[in-house]
Each structure stands twice: as C-alpha cells, then as structure tokens.
Design a protein around this motif. Sequence first.
Motif, PDB file in Angstrom:
ATOM      1  N   THR A 258       0.851  -1.189   0.000  1.00 46.18           N
ATOM      2  CA  THR A 258       0.000   0.000   0.000  1.00 46.18           C
ATOM      3  C   THR A 258       0.891   1.244   0.000  1.00 46.18           C
ATOM      4  O   THR A 258       2.052   1.202   0.397  1.00 46.18           O
ATOM      5  CB  THR A 258      -0.891   0.053   1.251  1.00 46.18           C
ATOM      6  N   LYS A 259       0.278   2.350  -0.441  1.00 43.48           N
ATOM      7  CA  LYS A 259       1.018   3.616  -0.467  1.00 43.48           C
ATOM      8  C   LYS A 259       1.503   3.959   0.939  1.00 43.48           C
ATOM      9  O   LYS A 259       2.581   4.489   1.128  1.00 43.48           O
ATOM     10  CB  LYS A 259       0.105   4.739  -0.984  1.00 43.48           C
ATOM     11  N   GLN A 260       0.657   3.610   1.916  1.00 43.33           N
ATOM     12  CA  GLN A 260       0.995   3.929   3.299  1.00 43.33           C
ATOM     13  C   GLN A 260       2.245   3.175   3.766  1.00 43.33           C
ATOM     14  O   GLN A 260       3.131   3.759   4.399  1.00 43.33           O
ATOM     15  CB  GLN A 260      -0.195   3.547   4.174  1.00 43.33           C
ATOM     16  N   THR A 261       2.279   1.878   3.432  1.00 44.25           N
ATOM     17  CA  THR A 261       3.445   1.080   3.820  1.00 44.25           C
ATOM     18  C   THR A 261       4.707   1.659   3.203  1.00 44.25           C
ATOM     19  O   THR A 261       5.739   1.795   3.869  1.00 44.25           O
ATOM     20  CB  THR A 261       3.255  -0.368   3.340  1.00 44.25           C
TER      21      THR A 261
ATOM     22  N   GLU B   8       5.605   4.996   4.831  1.00 42.69           N
ATOM     23  CA  GLU B   8       6.191   4.833   6.153  1.00 42.69           C
ATOM     24  C   GLU B   8       7.594   4.273   6.089  1.00 42.69           C
ATOM     25  O   GLU B   8       8.443   4.577   6.925  1.00 42.69           O
ATOM     26  CB  GLU B   8       5.296   3.946   7.030  1.00 42.69           C
TER      27      GLU B   8
ATOM     28  N   TRP C 228       9.690   7.492   4.923  1.00 46.01           N
ATOM     29  CA  TRP C 228       9.756   8.685   5.788  1.00 46.01           C
ATOM     30  C   TRP C 228       9.485   8.402   7.252  1.00 46.01           C
ATOM     31  O   TRP C 228       9.373   9.306   8.049  1.00 46.01           O
ATOM     32  CB  TRP C 228       8.786   9.764   5.285  1.00 46.01           C
TER      33      TRP C 228
ATOM     34  N   ASP D  53       7.990   7.940  10.774  1.00 44.35           N
ATOM     35  CA  ASP D  53       6.834   8.411  11.508  1.00 44.35           C
ATOM     36  C   ASP D  53       6.212   9.697  10.969  1.00 44.35           C
ATOM     37  O   ASP D  53       5.147  10.086  11.393  1.00 44.35           O
ATOM     38  CB  ASP D  53       7.209   8.650  12.970  1.00 44.35           C
ATOM     39  N   ASN D  54       6.906  10.332  10.058  1.00 43.81           N
ATOM     40  CA  ASN D  54       6.402  11.634   9.618  1.00 43.81           C
ATOM     41  C   ASN D  54       5.344  11.543   8.533  1.00 43.81           C
ATOM     42  O   ASN D  54       4.937  12.552   7.983  1.00 43.81           O
ATOM     43  CB  ASN D  54       7.553  12.488   9.115  1.00 43.81           C
ATOM     44  N   VAL D  55       4.910  10.334   8.219  1.00 43.90           N
ATOM     45  CA  VAL D  55       4.033  10.196   7.065  1.00 43.90           C
ATOM     46  C   VAL D  55       2.604  10.611   7.307  1.00 43.90           C
ATOM     47  O   VAL D  55       1.811  10.566   6.392  1.00 43.90           O
ATOM     48  CB  VAL D  55       3.995   8.755   6.532  1.00 43.90           C
ATOM     49  N   ASP D  56       2.251  10.999   8.511  1.00 42.19           N
ATOM     50  CA  ASP D  56       0.868  11.452   8.628  1.00 42.19           C
ATOM     51  C   ASP D  56       0.702  12.819   7.975  1.00 42.19           C
ATOM     52  O   ASP D  56      -0.346  13.416   8.027  1.00 42.19           O
ATOM     53  CB  ASP D  56       0.384  11.442  10.075  1.00 42.19           C
ATOM     54  N   LEU D  57       1.754  13.289   7.343  1.00 40.57           N
ATOM     55  CA  LEU D  57       1.607  14.486   6.522  1.00 40.57           C
ATOM     56  C   LEU D  57       0.660  14.161   5.375  1.00 40.57           C
ATOM     57  O   LEU D  57       0.761  13.110   4.753  1.00 40.57           O
ATOM     58  CB  LEU D  57       2.960  14.900   5.957  1.00 40.57           C
ATOM     59  N   LEU D  58      -0.202  15.103   5.125  1.00 35.48           N
ATOM     60  CA  LEU D  58      -1.275  14.880   4.170  1.00 35.48           C
ATOM     61  C   LEU D  58      -0.794  14.394   2.805  1.00 35.48           C
ATOM     62  O   LEU D  58      -1.309  13.448   2.248  1.00 35.48           O
ATOM     63  CB  LEU D  58      -2.048  16.195   4.017  1.00 35.48           C
ATOM     64  N   ASP D  59       0.232  15.019   2.310  1.00 33.95           N
ATOM     65  CA  ASP D  59       0.558  14.779   0.905  1.00 33.95           C
ATOM     66  C   ASP D  59       1.548  13.648   0.682  1.00 33.95           C
ATOM     67  O   ASP D  59       2.056  13.484  -0.419  1.00 33.95           O
ATOM     68  CB  ASP D  59       1.150  16.031   0.290  1.00 33.95           C
TER      69      ASP D  59
ATOM     70  N   PHE E 165       1.303  10.608   0.258  1.00 37.61           N
ATOM     71  CA  PHE E 165       0.955   9.645  -0.784  1.00 37.61           C
ATOM     72  C   PHE E 165       1.285  10.185  -2.170  1.00 37.61           C
ATOM     73  O   PHE E 165       1.703   9.438  -3.052  1.00 37.61           O
ATOM     74  CB  PHE E 165      -0.522   9.274  -0.708  1.00 37.61           C
TER      75      PHE E 165
ATOM     76  N   PHE F  75       3.745  12.151  -2.629  1.00 36.70           N
ATOM     77  CA  PHE F  75       5.199  12.056  -2.707  1.00 36.70           C
ATOM     78  C   PHE F  75       5.606  10.662  -3.176  1.00 36.70           C
ATOM     79  O   PHE F  75       6.526  10.502  -3.970  1.00 36.70           O
ATOM     80  CB  PHE F  75       5.846  12.330  -1.340  1.00 36.70           C
TER      81      PHE F  75
END
Lengths: 228, 420
Positions: A170-173, A176, A179, A181-187, A189, A191
Amino acid sequence: MKLLIVEDEPELLHNIVSYMSGGDTICESAATFEMAHHKLTGFSYDIVVLDLMLPDGDGFEVLKLLKQIQPETGVLIISAKNALDDKIKGLELGADDYLTKPFHLPELNARLKAIYRRRKFQGRDEITFGCITIHPDTHEVFVRDEELTLTVKEYELLLFFVANKGRALTKQTIAEHLWGDNVDLLDSFDFVYQHIKNLRKKITEVGGADYIQTIYGLGYKFTDRGVS
Amino acid sequence: MNLLTKTTLFYLLISLVAFTLGGGVALRLIRTEVQKETDYSLRDSYRNARRAIKGGAPIEALNTRKVRIDSVPMHLVTDTSFVFADTLGPHPRLDHTEPYRKLTVTKVIDGQAYRFAIQDVFLELDDSYEVVVKIMTRLFLILGFILAGVMFFVSRFLLSPFQETLKRIRSFNVTQNQTPDFPETTTNEFEQLNAFIEQMMQQAQRDYRVLKEFSENASHEIQTPLAIARGKLEILLETPNLDERQLGLIHTTQEALGRLSKTSEALLLLTRIENQALLPREDTNLTEITNHSLRTFSELAELKGLSLSAKIDDDVKVLIDASLAEILVGNLLKNAVRHNINEGWIKLSLTQKMLTVQNTGEPPSRPTEQLFQRFQTNTSSGHSLGLGLAIVKKICDVHHFDLQYTYEKDVHTLIVTFTS
C-alpha cells in the motif's frame, strides 16, 4: 533463510509466520522465554525476531544467550515500547535492528532481508531482479549494463520493492518505509507517487522493463509477471 | 477584605447603633433621676421653711434667692397641692438664662396661709447630653481597642491553622503523589476541615492516577490488537485475484487502523510526558537534533514546493530528553509543512535562548492558543490528528519552556523560549 520468531501474542506470531513463510524462507516460532531458550540451544537460525516482552522472562536475556551460543545469528527486536533506552540497549547487546509495534509486515520483511544480506554476504552480494542488478555495498544499480543515477529515496524505494517482490504494497506502507513516523503528513501519498514515477521513468528510459504495477486504489506491486 | 476585618467592622457598626440607642436611653434615665432628686430637694427646702415658720421665724428672714414665701389672705386658699414646673431663670453670675425647677404650694400654718415658691437650678440639657456622649464615645473606643486585640489574638492563634490549611490547598497539585501534611490543631472544626480536605485530595489523586493508568494502559493495550489487525490485512492482500473493490476495502481499513494507531500512540506519548516519565538527565545538543530534523523535512518541504531556510547556532545545549527534543522540533516542522500554502516558505532559527519556526499559511480558524488543545485542528488540513501542537505544548510545560504562537500577515510564528 531460516527464522525463529519469538513472540508471546499468538495472533501476531501467526501473522509474521504466515507472511514470512514460503519461497526460501522457513519460519519457526517460540511463544515463551522457555521455548526460545530450548530452540536456540538445539538449532541454528539465520535471524531471530525477538519480542522484548515475554510472559516468563526478559527478551534481553534471550538476546544475551543467543550472542553467546550463536554469535553469527542476526537479531531483530520488536517491541511495543518505543522507548529510546530499549532501542539503545538492544543495539548495544548486539541486535541488528529494532522495530516498534505496530509495524507493517512488508517492512519487517525488508529489514529481515537486509540483515540476512549483511550477515551472509557482508553486503558484498548482488541482488538481481529481471534485468535489474543492485549492489547493496556500493548502492549502485544497473539495468542490464547501464548504471542508473538514483536519489537516496529512489534507491531505498527500489530496494524495498525488490525485497517485497510479488507482494502488494500500500502507499501507506511505502510512505512509512521512506519517511518513517512523519508520514501522517497529508501529501505523503503524492510524494510516493512522485518517487515511483521518477523511478519508473529512470528504469524504462534505459530500456528496462516496467516492473512497477499500479494497483488502483491501493498501491503498487513489483513483479515481473505480465512483463515482457 | 478578610473575614476577621469584616466581622470586626460589622461588630463595630452594630456597637455604634447600640451605643447611640443606649445613649438616648441613658440620657432619659439621667434626666428622670435628676428631676426626682431635684423635686425631693425642693420638698426638703419647703419642709425646712415650714418648720422655721412653725418655730416662729419671720418669713422675711426665710426668703432667699431660691425660696420665696408670701403670706396670703385665707380666702384665696383654694388648692394646697404641690405644683412642680420647669421654668427659666437668670444665671446667678452669667448673663443668660438657665433651666430651673420650681415648686409652688400654698399651705396654711397656724391659721395663717403662706404661699411657697421654691426654685432650684435644674441640670442643663446640654450638659447632660454632653456627658452621655462623652461616656459613650469612651466606651466605644475602649470596646474598639479590646475588639482589635481580640481579633489579633484570634487571627494569630485561633485562625492560624485555617491559614495553614489554605496555604496547603493552594499548593496542592493533583498530579503529584503525596498529599500535604496538615498541622495538628486543637480546634474541632479545623480538624474536621483538614481531615475532609485531605480525604478529598487523596480521592482526587487516586482518581487522577486511575485515569492516567487507564489512558496509558488503554493506549498501550490498543497497539497489540491493532498490530494483529494490520497484519491480517497485509496477509489478506497476498490473496491472489482480489478485485478492485476488495482491495479498496482493505486499503481503507488499513488507513483507518493506521490513524487509530497514530492517535493512541500520540495519546500515550502525552500521558508519558505528563507523568514526567521522560525527565531530562543531561543536556541535549539541539543543534544536532534540529539539523537532523531539517534533513528529514527538507525533502517533504521540497516536494510540496516550500522553501526551507534555517539559521542554527552551533552547540545549542538544552536540558531536555533527547527523544522529546526530537519530537518537539519534528512536530514544529511537521506543523509548518502541513499548514502551509503553495509556494510558501518555512524559516527556522535556533539560538541558545530560543527556537523559532515561522511559516506562511492560511489564517488560523480559531484563536491560536486554542490550537494547543487536544484534537483542535485547522480543519482544512485533512488528516491532521490535532495532537501535534498539544504534544509540543506539553513538552514545553514540563520543561518550563515558554511557548508563543502568533499569526500576523499570513505568517505563523511559534517561539519556544528555553529557560536556562
């Protein structure tokens, strides 16, 4: 690759075992300090995945024991405690890597493969996937004989893909992994998309096949299936 | 105004009323008594004169300034009762009139009728009034002094346990583990009060501890099932031939779980900071940490088209736990990246005194101080948890750093001032 998973939570243990098993990987499991002790004294493993919190003992003790009887075995610590102290202590005692719960299984997979490579070949091996060859010790990537100039993130992305080849990511995996822990930044995905676009372009520009398959609404899969 | 002063003033006011009324009553009593005495003395003078006349003294010899005796013809004698009257008469030496009491009576003595007119100076109204006021004023003053003395004693000795209790209540902190020691007191009411307050404090601390433990345990215990669920979904993803709808469902679920996991992690962190589980033992090199954070975020900023500039002093050392310092700087930068505008900028400066992060951005949707509260977020920015600034605030609080957030002309400025 032969793994021993030491984890007291049965479902987590089951998750790891069923995700990692298959191909050339064999997984064994231990749910208690006692069992871990027993297995480690009887058999040898490439890597031990070690949960620090065990019902009948301290994970650090397992680590100490392992370093005495099987110093060549790699260790990856998993722990719910995200305390810096545990991490430092674990690494000081000879663990190769540290992962905090909850983690993505592809992340675990990639880290285990990296440990395996470092331990087995001291990083001086080659990873080959289709027409792509990666030299982990020098961070060089070749498509056939053409060298690619990749940014750090693109290189990490490619390595992550290759370690998890054939698996849906997934894009999230991916985000993460790149980057932390900093991936809760909106954009983030977007990136990921940017990096994948660039990586894909760099590979195909020199005549490499497009192994990055987009799974709509989910993420990506690195595979040579369906690639001519 | 404290209770004692109030009581004293109130008491004095009441006394003033009482003394005024009492003064009136005293004046009346004095006047009645004096009148009675004067009348008695007038009768006495009359009896003396009468005895003298009976003894054969000539009435001319008996007439004085005060007593006047006239013989009257017998047929004029109609009434022989005593008549008292108030009248005015000349002052013996001074040139003004004075109140006099006058007794008039006609009596027959040895067959001859006499008219007696006896008068005497009566106590002046002004004089009696003056005396009463003087007495009352002095009494009032004496009472005031005594009262002041009593109040001093009361506040000094009787109420001192109460003051001590107040002092301890003021310094009470629910997050701390021990309750203050209340001093022994022999006053029952204060003893009860102290016991009650101590019980209340212990109860509050117990509740706080339970709540704290609960939130810590809850956040902690949530992580394991979350990890299991996430793993199961990742295994499910491995299933061959999933269609797009199924993949979408898995993905959405994973995202939701990720968010839940991040929230509980952040809450756990907040609780741990609150519990002071991460108190600093030694100085941390903020220069290193800030540079490291900048490297992490420069790429994200660049991908978002933001220009990031920094001015960092060498070897800035602050007493703070290293992991908290990382979170502090990271959260500030994360915030600056997230709540930015297209083609915006971020400026960071670090000195031994303070850390400043400035960034362009939309005006905040609510007062800036409110953004430090949990789950308060500028709604336009999507996935933000609204815990980042709450964590920053909490870190600053436990280290006694000052945190300022201002917004002016499209620029957000956050300043952390370290205390040395």
